[in-house]
Design an enzyme around this catalytic site. Structure first.
Site, PDB file in Angstrom:
ATOM      1  N   ALA A  18      17.459 -15.736  28.078  1.00 49.95           N
ATOM      2  CA  ALA A  18      16.968 -15.058  29.264  1.00 49.95           C
ATOM      3  C   ALA A  18      17.836 -13.824  29.496  1.00 49.95           C
ATOM      4  O   ALA A  18      18.984 -13.766  29.042  1.00 49.95           O
ATOM      5  CB  ALA A  18      17.035 -15.993  30.458  1.00 49.95           C
ATOM      6  N   GLY A  65      17.176 -19.349  26.531  1.00 46.19           N
ATOM      7  CA  GLY A  65      15.734 -19.308  26.797  1.00 46.19           C
ATOM      8  C   GLY A  65      14.914 -19.037  25.545  1.00 46.19           C
ATOM      9  O   GLY A  65      13.752 -19.431  25.457  1.00 46.19           O
ATOM     10  N   GLU A 115      14.538 -22.319  23.979  1.00 51.35           N
ATOM     11  CA  GLU A 115      13.630 -23.083  24.853  1.00 51.35           C
ATOM     12  C   GLU A 115      12.177 -22.629  24.680  1.00 51.35           C
ATOM     13  O   GLU A 115      11.256 -23.449  24.663  1.00 51.35           O
ATOM     14  CB  GLU A 115      14.084 -22.928  26.313  1.00 51.35           C
ATOM     15  CG  GLU A 115      15.433 -23.595  26.565  1.00 51.35           C
ATOM     16  CD  GLU A 115      16.027 -23.259  27.927  1.00 51.35           C
ATOM     17  OE1 GLU A 115      16.155 -22.062  28.250  1.00 51.35           O
ATOM     18  OE2 GLU A 115      16.356 -24.189  28.676  1.00 51.35           O
ATOM     19  N   GLU A 166      24.242 -21.559  27.281  1.00 51.07           N
ATOM     20  CA  GLU A 166      24.341 -21.348  28.724  1.00 51.07           C
ATOM     21  C   GLU A 166      25.689 -21.764  29.298  1.00 51.07           C
ATOM     22  O   GLU A 166      26.186 -21.178  30.256  1.00 51.07           O
ATOM     23  CB  GLU A 166      23.218 -22.112  29.454  1.00 51.07           C
ATOM     24  CG  GLU A 166      21.835 -21.507  29.310  1.00 51.07           C
ATOM     25  CD  GLU A 166      21.061 -21.985  28.090  1.00 51.07           C
ATOM     26  OE1 GLU A 166      21.682 -22.539  27.150  1.00 51.07           O
ATOM     27  OE2 GLU A 166      19.828 -21.791  28.068  1.00 51.07           O
TER      28      GLU A 166
END
Ligand code: HXC
Length: 259
Positions: free
Chosen positions: A66, A110, A113, A133
């Site tokens: 992200a 992300g 993911e 993360e």
């Protein structure tokens, strides 16, 4: 098609190819990209001529996570409002048509993911996966602790999430995260070929197939088997079942009509 800033969308016969395109940020996933992905999938799902989807990035990065620049100053209450990054972030997992992730380079945070939201991953030999993360002082937010644990088991998921280390593609394949590993110069063609094969099948059947395989992760075996048996019987209400079996008996290729 809507004008897009973060994606390139192409139709390759019955396959939609969606390329994440933020090259200056290793395809970091920002809220605009997630919104464009949601809009694109709405359009692709409504288009009966498309039977399968490939999501890819660049040779250097599928997506490096992200967008940290977008997230870093957000408050807890802004995050609770789901106004930005998380608003559309699950859309790929909800897609009813088969989606293949064609992954090269980094698939981190992300990005990993997003790849796991797809139905399966075809990876180039330079792909690297991880949930870094923890290094940023947060936990994953769109499936990193949950889908990863389902896919590769608790021990390896704990290792990756708690250390934030990356795993190379061989480890990812051994762990069951990746369906196929292919040379970097072939991964997209292989993914497109697999998508074209899937797109030639009956769409009601590919849709139910997705539903069933996903059910296996979420339902007890006995219940999953019962659902599968009912869906198998229900196939016999489709013209495509008649066509598929007639074509086999007549030694010809089937022509499915998606009904
Ligand atoms: C914003 C990013 C980015 C990211 C890379 N960039 N990752 N920008 N968000 N996640 C930008 C860099 O700032 C840099 O911009 C350019 O992309 C190239 O990156 P470099 O770091 O210079 O490349 P390199 O040295 O090759 O290192 C590659 C890398 C590293 C190992 C992938 O970039 C990295 O560690 N990125 C962050 C990975 C990460 O922590 N992801 C998890 C994010 S949190 P400039 O302008 O300097 O050239 C997350 C939570 C999900 O994903 C929750 C969902 C809601």
């Amino acid at each position: 098609m809507t004008e897009l800033n973060c994606l390139i969308v192409e139709k390759r016969d019955a396959v939609a190819l969606i390329t994440l395109s933020r090259p200056d940020a290793l395809n970091a996933l920002n809220s605009e990209l997630f919104r464009e992905l949601a809009i694109t999938l709405d359009q692709v799902e409504a288009d009966e001529s498309i039977g399968a989807i490939v999501i890819t990035g660049s040779d250097r990065a599928f997506a490096a996570g992200a967008d940290i620049g977008e997230m870093k100053d957000m408050s807890y209450s802004q995050m609770l409002d789901d106004a930005g990054l998380t608003r559309h972030s699950d859309r790929v997992a909800l897609c009813k048509k088969p989606v293949i992730a064609a992954v090269a380079g980094y698939a981190l945070g992300g990005g990993c993911e997003l790849a796991m939201m797809c139905d399966f991953i075809i990876a180039a030999d330079n792909a690297r996966f991880g949930q870094p993360e923890i290094k940023l002082g947060v936990v994953p937010g769109i499936g990193g602790t949950q889908r990863l644990t389902h896919l590769i088991g608790k021990s390896k998921a704990m290792d990756l999430c708690l250390t934030g280390r990356m795993m190379d593609v061989d480890e990812a394949e051994r762990a069951g995260l990746v369906a196929r590993v292919v040379p970097l110069d072939e991964y997209l063609d292989v993914a497109l070929q697999a998508a074209a094969e899937i797109a030639a099948y009956s769409q009601p059947v590919t849709r139910n197939m997705k539903y069933l395989v996903n059910s296996a992760l979420e339902t007890p075996l006995e219940q999953g088997l019962a659902i599968e048996r009912q869906m198998f019987k229900a196939n016999f209400a489709l013209d495509d079942q008649k066509e598929g079996m007639a074509a086999f008996v007549e030694k010809r290729s089937p022509e499915f009509k998606n009904r």
